[in-house]
Design a protein around this motif. Structure first.
Motif, PDB file in Angstrom:
ATOM      1  N   ASN A 124       0.846  -1.184   0.000  1.00  0.00           N
ATOM      2  CA  ASN A 124       0.000   0.000   0.000  1.00  0.00           C
ATOM      3  C   ASN A 124       0.888   1.244   0.000  1.00  0.00           C
ATOM      4  OD1 ASN A 124      -2.403   1.541   0.336  1.00  0.00           O
ATOM      5  ND2 ASN A 124      -1.934   1.735   2.507  1.00  0.00           N
ATOM      6  N   PRO A 125       0.910   2.017  -1.099  1.00  0.00           N
ATOM      7  CA  PRO A 125       1.738   3.234  -1.103  1.00  0.00           C
ATOM      8  C   PRO A 125       1.120   4.296  -0.189  1.00  0.00           C
ATOM      9  CG  PRO A 125       0.485   3.068  -3.143  1.00  0.00           C
ATOM     10  CD  PRO A 125       0.203   1.810  -2.358  1.00  0.00           C
ATOM     11  N   VAL A 126       1.965   4.925   0.623  1.00  0.00           N
ATOM     12  CA  VAL A 126       1.529   5.976   1.539  1.00  0.00           C
ATOM     13  C   VAL A 126       2.534   7.126   1.476  1.00  0.00           C
ATOM     14  CG1 VAL A 126       0.374   4.366   3.117  1.00  0.00           C
ATOM     15  CG2 VAL A 126       2.750   4.988   3.534  1.00  0.00           C
ATOM     16  N   PRO A 127       2.117   8.325   1.888  1.00  0.00           N
ATOM     17  CA  PRO A 127       3.078   9.434   1.936  1.00  0.00           C
ATOM     18  C   PRO A 127       4.184   9.142   2.954  1.00  0.00           C
ATOM     19  CG  PRO A 127       0.817  10.218   2.215  1.00  0.00           C
ATOM     20  CD  PRO A 127       0.783   8.732   2.297  1.00  0.00           C
ATOM     21  N   SER A 128       5.349   9.675   2.690  1.00  0.00           N
ATOM     22  CA  SER A 128       6.453   9.508   3.634  1.00  0.00           C
ATOM     23  C   SER A 128       6.110  10.198   4.950  1.00  0.00           C
ATOM     24  CB  SER A 128       7.735  10.114   3.061  1.00  0.00           C
ATOM     25  OG  SER A 128       7.613  11.526   3.011  1.00  0.00           O
ATOM     26  N   ARG A 129       6.806   9.842   5.998  1.00  0.00           N
ATOM     27  CA  ARG A 129       6.585  10.503   7.285  1.00  0.00           C
ATOM     28  C   ARG A 129       6.925  11.986   7.187  1.00  0.00           C
ATOM     29  NH1 ARG A 129       8.388   5.461   9.437  1.00  0.00           N
ATOM     30  NH2 ARG A 129       6.687   4.484  10.554  1.00  0.00           N
ATOM     31  N   LEU A 130       7.941  12.291   6.378  1.00  0.00           N
ATOM     32  CA  LEU A 130       8.312  13.697   6.197  1.00  0.00           C
ATOM     33  C   LEU A 130       7.176  14.463   5.522  1.00  0.00           C
ATOM     34  CD1 LEU A 130      11.981  13.153   5.012  1.00  0.00           C
ATOM     35  CD2 LEU A 130      11.229  14.011   7.239  1.00  0.00           C
ATOM     36  N   ALA A 131       6.556  13.861   4.500  1.00  0.00           N
ATOM     37  CA  ALA A 131       5.435  14.510   3.816  1.00  0.00           C
ATOM     38  C   ALA A 131       4.232  14.620   4.755  1.00  0.00           C
ATOM     39  CB  ALA A 131       5.061  13.733   2.555  1.00  0.00           C
ATOM     40  N   GLN A 132       3.991  13.600   5.555  1.00  0.00           N
ATOM     41  CA  GLN A 132       2.893  13.656   6.517  1.00  0.00           C
ATOM     42  C   GLN A 132       3.108  14.780   7.517  1.00  0.00           C
ATOM     43  OE1 GLN A 132       2.143   9.808   8.335  1.00  0.00           O
ATOM     44  NE2 GLN A 132       2.557   8.776   6.397  1.00  0.00           N
ATOM     45  N   ALA A 133       4.341  14.908   8.008  1.00  0.00           N
ATOM     46  CA  ALA A 133       4.654  15.960   8.986  1.00  0.00           C
ATOM     47  C   ALA A 133       4.495  17.346   8.356  1.00  0.00           C
ATOM     48  CB  ALA A 133       6.064  15.770   9.528  1.00  0.00           C
ATOM     49  N   ALA A 134       4.950  17.487   7.107  1.00  0.00           N
ATOM     50  CA  ALA A 134       4.824  18.780   6.428  1.00  0.00           C
ATOM     51  C   ALA A 134       3.355  19.124   6.200  1.00  0.00           C
ATOM     52  CB  ALA A 134       5.573  18.751   5.096  1.00  0.00           C
ATOM     53  N   THR A 135       2.558  18.134   5.863  1.00  0.00           N
ATOM     54  CA  THR A 135       1.135  18.360   5.648  1.00  0.00           C
ATOM     55  C   THR A 135       0.456  18.769   6.950  1.00  0.00           C
ATOM     56  OG1 THR A 135       1.123  16.735   3.854  1.00  0.00           O
ATOM     57  CG2 THR A 135      -1.008  17.295   4.824  1.00  0.00           C
ATOM     58  N   LEU A 136       0.775  18.088   8.027  1.00  0.00           N
ATOM     59  CA  LEU A 136       0.199  18.430   9.326  1.00  0.00           C
ATOM     60  C   LEU A 136       0.593  19.846   9.743  1.00  0.00           C
ATOM     61  CD1 LEU A 136      -1.450  17.549  11.775  1.00  0.00           C
ATOM     62  CD2 LEU A 136       0.645  16.587  12.735  1.00  0.00           C
ATOM     63  N   LYS A 137       1.856  20.194   9.538  1.00  0.00           N
ATOM     64  CA  LYS A 137       2.334  21.532   9.888  1.00  0.00           C
ATOM     65  C   LYS A 137       1.591  22.595   9.079  1.00  0.00           C
ATOM     66  CE  LYS A 137       6.595  24.238  10.077  1.00  0.00           C
ATOM     67  NZ  LYS A 137       8.044  24.232   9.813  1.00  0.00           N
TER      68      LYS A 137
END
Length: 175
Positions: A124-137
Motif C-alpha cells: 500500500n503506497p503511503v506518503p512519507s513521514r516527512l510529507a505527513q509531517a509537512a502536511t500536518l504543519k
C-alpha cells in the motif's frame, strides 16, 4: 498490508551512479512484547498470556546460553541462530588475541514460515513521514497547499522502530 513510501536515494556502492527511486517500508505500529504475547494467547491456544510470556522469556535465555556455548540453534520454522565475531585485524597470527574481538553478533536466517513473504504480501503506497509531517504543519498553520520540494531532499533519520540505510548496503529502509 505493508505500507511503503518512495524516496530517491544514492547508491552507496557506486557514488557516481544517479540516485534511483527505492521503496521504504513504513511501520504502522510498534507492537510491544506484551501485545505480541496477548496476540499469541488469543490464537485458540490453551495457554494464558503469562504462560506464553514465560515460555518466550525462557526461550530467549536458553538461546543466549546455547549461543554463548558456541552452538548453532535450529528453531524449526522460525529459523536458525548462531554467532559471528567482529574483530580488529592483527598483522600476524601470533599477534591476534581475544582483545582484538570487538563484538559478538547474532546471525539469524529465517525458516520456512518466513519464505515467500513477497508472494504473500500486499503493498500500500503511503506518503512519507516527512510529507505527513509537512502536511500536518501546513494544516495547523491554515495553509491551503504544501510544498514538498524541500521535504523530500531532507535525509530521513532513524525512527522509533527501524533503521535507515541506503540501497547497496543490504539495509532495511524505514523512514
Amino acid at each position: 498490508m505493508i505500507d511503503y513510501s518512495v524516496y530517491m536515494l544514492p547508491n552507496r556502492m557506486d557514488e557516481k551512479a544517479e540516485p534511483k527511486a527505492y521503496a521504504k517500508a513504513q511501520m504502522r505500529e510498534l507492537m510491544t512484547f506484551s501485545k505480541f504475547v496477548e496476540h499469541i494467547a488469543t490464537h485458540n491456544g490453551v495457554f494464558s498470556r503469562g504462560t506464553v510470556r514465560g515460555v518466550i522469556i525462557d526461550m530467549c535465555e536458553c538461546l543466549v546460553e546455547m549461543l554463548l556455548e558456541g552452538k548453532k540453534v535450529q528453531m524449526g520454522e522460525l529459523g536458525n541462530f548462531w554467532i559471528s565475531l567482529s574483530s580488529d585485524g592483527a598483522d600476524k597470527l601470533e599477534d591476534f588475541s581475544a582483545s582484538n574481538i570487538k563484538a559478538v553478533n547474532i546471525v539469524f536466517t529465517p525458516g520456512t514460515d518466513f519464505e515467500n513473504l513477497l508472494n504473500r504480501a500486499q503493498f500500500n503506497p503511503v506518503p512519507s513521514r516527512l510529507a505527513q509531517a509537512a502536511t500536518l504543519k501546513a494544516e495547523k498553520a491554515g495553509a491551503a497547499t504544501v510544498d514538498l520540494t524541500n521535504v523530500k531532499n531532507i535525509k530521513p533519520s532513524t525512527d522509533e522502530g527501524g533503521s535507515t540505510s541506503n540501497p547497496g548496503t543490504g539495509g532495511n529502509e524505514d523512514a
